[in-house]
Design a protein around this motif. Structure first.
Motif, mmCIF file in Angstrom:
data_model
loop_
_atom_site.group_PDB
_atom_site.id
_atom_site.type_symbol
_atom_site.label_atom_id
_atom_site.label_comp_id
_atom_site.label_asym_id
_atom_site.label_seq_id
_atom_site.Cartn_x
_atom_site.Cartn_y
_atom_site.Cartn_z
ATOM 1 N N LEU A 195 -7.337 -2.016 -4.144
ATOM 2 C CA LEU A 195 -6.942 -3.126 -3.281
ATOM 3 C C LEU A 195 -5.691 -3.754 -3.871
ATOM 4 N N TYR A 213 -8.177 -13.900 1.325
ATOM 5 C CA TYR A 213 -8.728 -12.757 0.606
ATOM 6 C C TYR A 213 -10.202 -12.921 0.243
ATOM 7 N N TRP A 230 -16.933 -6.974 1.021
ATOM 8 C CA TRP A 230 -16.920 -5.742 0.225
ATOM 9 C C TRP A 230 -17.923 -5.799 -0.920
ATOM 10 N N VAL A 265 -8.196 -4.260 -8.368
ATOM 11 C CA VAL A 265 -7.218 -5.067 -7.647
ATOM 12 C C VAL A 265 -5.855 -4.908 -8.316
ATOM 13 N N THR A 287 0.818 -1.218 0.000
ATOM 14 C CA THR A 287 0.000 0.000 0.000
ATOM 15 C C THR A 287 0.850 1.266 0.000
ATOM 16 N N PHE A 326 -9.436 -3.361 4.621
ATOM 17 C CA PHE A 326 -9.878 -4.528 3.849
ATOM 18 C C PHE A 326 -10.365 -5.656 4.744
#
Length: 307
Positions: free
Chosen positions: A144, A196, A203, A214, A67, A124
């Motif tokens: 993401l 995940y 979400w 993504v 990130t 997330f």
């Protein structure tokens, strides 16, 4: 006189937050910020033409997925203004209870044409966050960034290991947290963060895939430009980021950034070597994530080169 003082006090208490740097007119006098009534308090503007606004883009995760690299690379674009710190507004109750005015105060000052972005990797995997973000803005763009789930677990452990080492605290060997009674330790939090598909299902209750892009974190490390071009297209940004914005730093072993002649690399805490893990345990992890990965690929309609 008492009424005048009371009025000034009430005005000061209701004033929006000051900018992160002082603004002054030609005589050196500080200029106060103003709230635009037409925006229902969702922007704070200043006489120099900059403003704070609620983000149109949020990097929602994942922890140890890349990130920081993503927001730094996105900041290369002239139409993007990025918050410098992780805000943790939607996942920390104490901050969420402060309301949107506080959240707004954490945003960077930007020009009217710029898009504002913040990143908080914990979003997330927090079950309450998707609904809260949706209630703020159902049309928001979400980024993401994910890595091979096994590699992400090892990076997660490595971060905690170094944090404890620096604080002179005891730490557990990686084998003892990954495996319990000869099987994968399902109680290890870092393992849950790599499931995940579980978090993505949450979400997708609120946002369609049109709102979520993504990013392949492994590819961003190996070759950042193609991934950033995809991000530009998703955000409908004018193409600006080019190969000249990246250079490979042989000492660090990863790509660094070049912006208008200024070079910068991520913090030394990024790209740390993972601890050695016995091959048998690694194979257990790869086998464990095989089915969760397949479910995630089905959810997002694409595959990744994860083992």
């Amino acid at each position: 006189m008492a009424a005048l003082l009371l009025g000034l006090l009430l005005f000061a208490m209701q004033s929006p937050p000051l900018p992160s740097w002082p603004l002054a007119d030609d005589d050196g006098l500080l200029l106060p910020p103003t709230v635009s009534p037409s925006d229902n308090g969702t922007t704070v503007s200043h006489p120099n033409g900059t403003l704070q606004q609620l983000p149109q883009i949020i990097i929602i995760g994942v922890r140890k997925g890349g990130t920081r690299a993503l927001i730094e690379m996105l900041s290369l674009h002239s139409e993007v203004a990025a918050a410098q710190n992780e805000v943790h507004f939607f996942d920390w109750e104490g901050r969420f209870q402060k309301g949107l005015p506080w959240y707004l105060s954490q945003m960077p000052y930007a020009l009217p044409h710029q898009l504002t972005v913040e990143k908080t990797p914990a979003y997330f995997t927090s079950s309450k966050v998707p609904k809260r973000i949706y209630q703020m803005n159902p049309d928001i763009k979400l980024l993401l960034i994910l890595r091979d789930p096994t590699e992400r677990v090892l990076s997660d452990y490595t971060q905690v290991f170094y944090n404890r080492l620096q604080k002179h605290k005891r730490y557990q060997p990686i084998e003892s947290v990954l495996v319990k009674d000869g099987e994968i330790n399902l109680g290890y939090k870092a393992l849950n963060r790599s499931l995940y598909f579980v978090h993505m299902q949450n979400w997708l209750q609120y946002f369609s895939l049109e709102n979520i892009h993504v990013v392949d974190g492994d590819e961003l490390i190996r070759d950042p430009l193609p991934e950033m071009k995809k991000v530009e297209r998703f955000l409908k940004l004018e193409p600006q980021i080019t190969a000249s914005n990246f250079y490979f730093n042989k000492t660090k072993g990863f790509y660094c950034l070049r912006d208008h002649g200024r070079e910068r690399c991520l913090h030394d805490s990024k790209g740390r070597a993972h601890p050695h893990v016995a091959p048998a345990i690694l194979q257990k992890l790869y086998r464990f994530f095989h089915e969760p990965n397949r479910k995630f690929f089905e959810l997002v309609g694409r595959t990744f080169s994860w083992k």
